[in-house]
Design a protein around this motif. Structure first.
Motif, PDB file in Angstrom:
ATOM      1  N   ARG A   6     -65.545  47.994  -4.852  1.00  0.00           N
ATOM      2  CA  ARG A   6     -64.836  46.966  -5.636  1.00  0.00           C
ATOM      3  C   ARG A   6     -65.800  46.383  -6.638  1.00  0.00           C
ATOM      4  O   ARG A   6     -66.949  46.117  -6.304  1.00  0.00           O
ATOM      5  N   GLY A  46     -66.571  40.269  -8.949  1.00  0.00           N
ATOM      6  CA  GLY A  46     -65.689  39.449  -9.782  1.00  0.00           C
ATOM      7  C   GLY A  46     -66.431  38.294 -10.424  1.00  0.00           C
ATOM      8  O   GLY A  46     -67.633  38.360 -10.645  1.00  0.00           O
ATOM      9  N   GLU A  47     -65.711  37.245 -10.743  1.00  0.00           N
ATOM     10  CA  GLU A  47     -66.362  36.093 -11.372  1.00  0.00           C
ATOM     11  C   GLU A  47     -66.089  34.823 -10.575  1.00  0.00           C
ATOM     12  O   GLU A  47     -65.107  34.738  -9.834  1.00  0.00           O
ATOM     13  N   VAL A  65     -65.065  31.008 -10.711  1.00  0.00           N
ATOM     14  CA  VAL A  65     -64.410  30.027 -11.583  1.00  0.00           C
ATOM     15  C   VAL A  65     -64.876  28.635 -11.166  1.00  0.00           C
ATOM     16  O   VAL A  65     -65.308  28.430 -10.034  1.00  0.00           O
ATOM     17  N   LEU A 102     -58.940  28.617 -12.219  1.00  0.00           N
ATOM     18  CA  LEU A 102     -58.395  29.655 -11.332  1.00  0.00           C
ATOM     19  C   LEU A 102     -56.941  29.943 -11.711  1.00  0.00           C
ATOM     20  O   LEU A 102     -56.535  31.103 -11.837  1.00  0.00           O
ATOM     21  N   VAL A 110     -47.572  37.555 -10.477  1.00  0.00           N
ATOM     22  CA  VAL A 110     -46.994  36.955  -9.275  1.00  0.00           C
ATOM     23  C   VAL A 110     -47.005  35.431  -9.303  1.00  0.00           C
ATOM     24  O   VAL A 110     -46.251  34.797  -8.584  1.00  0.00           O
ATOM     25  N   ASP A 155     -50.414  42.454  -4.108  1.00  0.00           N
ATOM     26  CA  ASP A 155     -50.872  42.272  -5.489  1.00  0.00           C
ATOM     27  C   ASP A 155     -51.902  41.151  -5.553  1.00  0.00           C
ATOM     28  O   ASP A 155     -52.810  41.173  -6.382  1.00  0.00           O
ATOM     29  N   LEU A 156     -51.728  40.164  -4.695  1.00  0.00           N
ATOM     30  CA  LEU A 156     -52.656  39.020  -4.693  1.00  0.00           C
ATOM     31  C   LEU A 156     -52.960  38.600  -3.256  1.00  0.00           C
ATOM     32  O   LEU A 156     -52.034  38.389  -2.462  1.00  0.00           O
ATOM     33  N   SER A 178     -56.478  45.152  -1.694  1.00  0.00           N
ATOM     34  CA  SER A 178     -55.544  44.280  -2.427  1.00  0.00           C
ATOM     35  C   SER A 178     -55.864  44.382  -3.922  1.00  0.00           C
ATOM     36  O   SER A 178     -57.012  44.587  -4.295  1.00  0.00           O
ATOM     37  N   LYS A 179     -54.826  44.206  -4.759  1.00  0.00           N
ATOM     38  CA  LYS A 179     -55.080  44.357  -6.207  1.00  0.00           C
ATOM     39  C   LYS A 179     -56.001  43.261  -6.708  1.00  0.00           C
ATOM     40  O   LYS A 179     -57.016  43.530  -7.315  1.00  0.00           O
ATOM     41  N   ILE A 180     -55.631  42.011  -6.458  1.00  0.00           N
ATOM     42  CA  ILE A 180     -56.482  40.890  -6.886  1.00  0.00           C
ATOM     43  C   ILE A 180     -56.832  40.056  -5.660  1.00  0.00           C
ATOM     44  O   ILE A 180     -55.944  39.707  -4.865  1.00  0.00           O
ATOM     45  N   ILE A 181     -58.115  39.779  -5.513  1.00  0.00           N
ATOM     46  CA  ILE A 181     -58.553  38.955  -4.386  1.00  0.00           C
ATOM     47  C   ILE A 181     -59.109  37.639  -4.906  1.00  0.00           C
ATOM     48  O   ILE A 181     -59.944  37.627  -5.822  1.00  0.00           O
ATOM     49  N   VAL A 182     -58.615  36.544  -4.351  1.00  0.00           N
ATOM     50  CA  VAL A 182     -59.128  35.214  -4.666  1.00  0.00           C
ATOM     51  C   VAL A 182     -59.776  34.666  -3.406  1.00  0.00           C
ATOM     52  O   VAL A 182     -59.217  34.800  -2.313  1.00  0.00           O
ATOM     53  N   ALA A 195     -64.343  39.429  -4.160  1.00  0.00           N
ATOM     54  CA  ALA A 195     -63.304  38.622  -4.800  1.00  0.00           C
ATOM     55  C   ALA A 195     -63.324  38.816  -6.309  1.00  0.00           C
ATOM     56  O   ALA A 195     -64.379  38.858  -6.933  1.00  0.00           O
ATOM     57  N   ASP A 196     -62.130  38.929  -6.900  1.00  0.00           N
ATOM     58  CA  ASP A 196     -62.046  38.981  -8.354  1.00  0.00           C
ATOM     59  C   ASP A 196     -62.295  37.592  -8.922  1.00  0.00           C
ATOM     60  O   ASP A 196     -62.932  37.441  -9.944  1.00  0.00           O
ATOM     61  N   PHE A 197     -61.760  36.593  -8.218  1.00  0.00           N
ATOM     62  CA  PHE A 197     -61.983  35.211  -8.636  1.00  0.00           C
ATOM     63  C   PHE A 197     -62.422  34.399  -7.439  1.00  0.00           C
ATOM     64  O   PHE A 197     -61.722  34.338  -6.426  1.00  0.00           O
TER      65      PHE A 197
END
Ligand SMILES: Cc1cc2nc3c(=O)[nH]c(=O)nc-3n(C[C@H](O)[C@H](O)[C@H](O)COP(=O)(O)OP(=O)(O)OC[C@H]3O[C@@H](n4cnc5c(N)ncnc54)[C@H](O)[C@@H]3O)c2cc1C
Ligand SMILES: Nc1ncnc2c1ncn2[C@@H]1O[C@H](COP(=O)(O)O)[C@@H](O)[C@H]1O
Lengths: 253, 308
Positions: free
Chosen positions: A230, A233-234, A236, A242, A252, B251-252, B271-275, B289-291
């Motif tokens: 993966r 990422g960044e 925030v 966010l 979504v 997706d999230l 997962s597509k986007i990970i927070v 994590a993407d964010f």
């Protein structure tokens, strides 16, 4: 009653597993090996049955390389009475498949006649989650998998199973195979005197040939590779930032 | 090649999403017959008949299959398995309970949790909690396989395959269902949800876990949890995501108060986007994590819920 507990020697769950660059498997050089966490829980449960006066003898068994004797010693230190090592391989990279392990366990169970076989639901190396079900099939007995609760009675056991929808309670006739999940109990730490005592407990070594089992693999492992990486990422700085990112990047939210 | 897919049936009802996702993998193998075993499951059988690519549905409608006990269902499958090159099902607790039993009864080596079909005898599957991917080839006559549904999209509908009834096999009478302890909620299923919000040990109590549920409800998400949160009693076992829990790929995915142990990542890193929301900037979850938001969850989560 006798309880048989199969335990597997695996890479310790805290180790970051590395794939060999040539695709031939994972790196085992200088890697800490331990008893499979699920199997440790199975041993603990068996020992508790003994302490509660429900079991007379707890036998632990491991199939694999001679070094697997270390996990058997651990199990003996936790309170098992006797150990059986089935010397089925010499190369530590050889993983004996669940079908062959199940056949070996079946042969041993025919001899030992345990009332209960308590084992892990899954080995954390190959993640196959199959051996207990396969053993129950070969023995023609009941199975209760993914157990978080076990109550052994006369001729039957009541088992709470962790399933996708929540919990399921089943009653199984004995003898049976129970595979344990992580919430069954919290294993104790072996005490120093018990580690010493474990060294004097009965320990037998046998071979698959003596049991009449062919351990030749059915699955050919063609290649072992790294999973897709993966991207980092960044970070925030606020909830607002966010939210902004999420609105940009997803449909979504 | 002939494929037998075991439909995921719960209390007579079809788990459509899981069945449709495993069908996508099954169709890559050959001509698919679906077995629908359950009690009062003829409605489910008709529902399956509508999935694209299904050639035939076999409906074994009998009370003894009502709780999907492994022993009777395995016997039913073994009775017809030799007609197929592959017997497959989703890697759910139901099929993972039954199919290895089937495999042993027909002397075939179980292939669990595949994430890709290379050809009729070659498959990929994650091992070591997803830290490696193994490519394996099986020459067994009938291959028995479970499928990682998170790796597949669902097959659509628009078909009307014939439904035949299959007579029940004998009941070995080895086990008996006593009770299901299931907590009902109106949220989407964890394994099919587009958004998952998960809480970990950082959430700290069962009461405060409502912060996670409120955020989830605001955005129509499913709720997940780490093992530590489940072990601590903040969340029920069926919410656990990870190596020993459910594998999800929404997706999230929003991970709150979760450190990101490999065993947890095993269940969500596709997962597509990970927070990630965590107060410890060194938490390993930030590496996937993407964010990432470095913050106290007790402030950040209510603010996020509020502003969504
Ligand atoms: C065989 C095996 C299988 C396993 N299977 C699974 C599995 O399927 N799923 C799983 O999840 N785990 C599994 N585990 C357990 C796994 O190793 C970890 O122990 C677990 O995932 C940790 O959960 P956690 O991240 O919630 O807790 P912790 O690691 O304790 O992390 C809590 C996090 O919360 C943060 N935090 C605390 N307070 C706050 C606050 N106020 N605001 C913001 N952040 C805060 C902390 O900084 C910390 O990073 C398994 C372990 C084993 C041995
Ligand atoms: N080589 C082995 N020796 C002893 N027990 C094993 C071995 N392989 C598997 N088992 C048992 O079977 C369980 C499930 O393993 P698996 O089916 O490989 O995921 C483990 O938790 C062990 O209890």
């Amino acid at each position: 009653m006798k309880v048989l507990v199969p335990v597997k020697r695996v890479i310790d769950y805290n180790v970051k597993v590395r794939v060999r660059p040539d695709g031939s498997g994972v790196d085992l050089a200088n890697v800490k090996m331990s008893i499979n966490p699920f199997d440790e829980i199975a041993v603990e449960e068996a020992v508790r049955l003994k302490e509660a006066g429900k079991a007379e003898e707890v036998i632990v068994i491991s199939v694999g390389v001679p070094q697997a004797q270390t996990v058997l010693r651990t199990a003996l230190a936790l309170g098992a009475d006797r150990a059986i090592l089935v010397h089925a391989a010499d190369d530590p990279h050889t993983d004996i498949e669940p079908l062959a392990v199940a056949k070996i366990l079946k042969a041993v169970a025919d001899e030992e006649k345990p009332t209960l076989i308590l084992m892990g639901k899954q080995a954390i190396d190959n993640d196959l989650n199959a051996t207990g079900q396969m053993l129950a099939a070969l023995m023609g007995c009941a199975q209760a998998t993914f157990a978080s609760g076990l109550e052994v009675g006369e001729g039957s056991a009541t088992v709470v199973r962790e399933v996708d929808g929540g919990l399921q309670v089943v009653k199984v006739g004995l003898p049976c195979v129970v595979t344990v999940d992580l919430r069954m109990n919290e294993p104790r730490y072996p005490s120093l005197p018990n580690i010493q005592r474990a060294k004097r407990k009965p320990f037998a070594t046998i071979t698959p040939e003596e049991l009449g089992v062919d351990v030749a693999p059915r699955l050919e492992i063609l290649e072992t590779v790294e999973p897709p990486e993966r991207k980092a990422g960044e970070i925030v700085n606020s909830v607002d930032e966010l939210l902004e990112k999420l609105r940009e990047e997803t449909e979504v939210v | 090649m002939a494929v037998l897919l075991i439909a995921e049936i719960n209390g007579g009802e079809l788990s459509a999403d899981l069945t449709a996702k495993s069908l996508t993998a099954a169709r890559q193998l050959g001509d698919v017959t679906v077995l629908c075993a359950g009690a009062a499951c003829s409605g489910a059988a008709n529902e399956i008949a509508a999935f694209e690519g299904v050639s035939k549905v076999l409906c074994a409608d009998d009370p003894k299959y009502g709780n999907a006990l492994a022993e009777p269902v395995a016997d039913l499958i073994v009775g017809i398995a030799c007609e197929y090159d592959h017997v497959v099902g989703p890697a759910t607790t139901t099929a993972q309970n039954i199919l290895p039993r089937v495999a042993a009864l027909i002397d075939s080596m179980m292939i669990s949790d595949i994430s890709a079909v290379i050809d009729g005898e070659t498959f990929e599957r994650p091992i070591y909690a997803g830290n490696a991917v193994q490519r394996v080839r099986s020459r067994d006559k009938t291959k028995v396989i479970t499928i990682r549904t998170a790796a597949y999209d669902a097959t659509g509908t628009g078909n009307s395959a014939p439904v035949e009834s299959l007579s029940a096999a004998g009941d070995p009478g080895l086990s008996e269902w006593l009770e299901d302890r299931v907590a009902e909620n109106d949220r989407p299923e964890l394994t099919s949800a587009k958004i998952v919000v998960s809480g970990g040990r950082g959430v700290g109590s069962i009461e405060d876990f409502s912060l996670i549920s409120s955020l989830a409800d605001k955005i129509g998400a499913a709720v997940g949890a780490s093992r530590a949160a489940v072990d601590s009693g903040y969340a029920p076992n069926d919410w656990q995501v990870g190596q020993t829990g459910k594998v999800v790929a929404p997706d999230l995915y929003i991970a709150v108060g979760i450190s990101g142990a490999i065993q947890h990542l095993a269940g969500m890193k596709d997962s597509k986007i990970i927070v990630a929301i965590n107060k410890d900037e060194d938490a390993p979850i930030f590496q996937v994590a993407d964010f990432g938001l470095v913050a106290n969850l007790f402030e950040a989560v209510p603010e996020l819920t509020d502003k969504l």
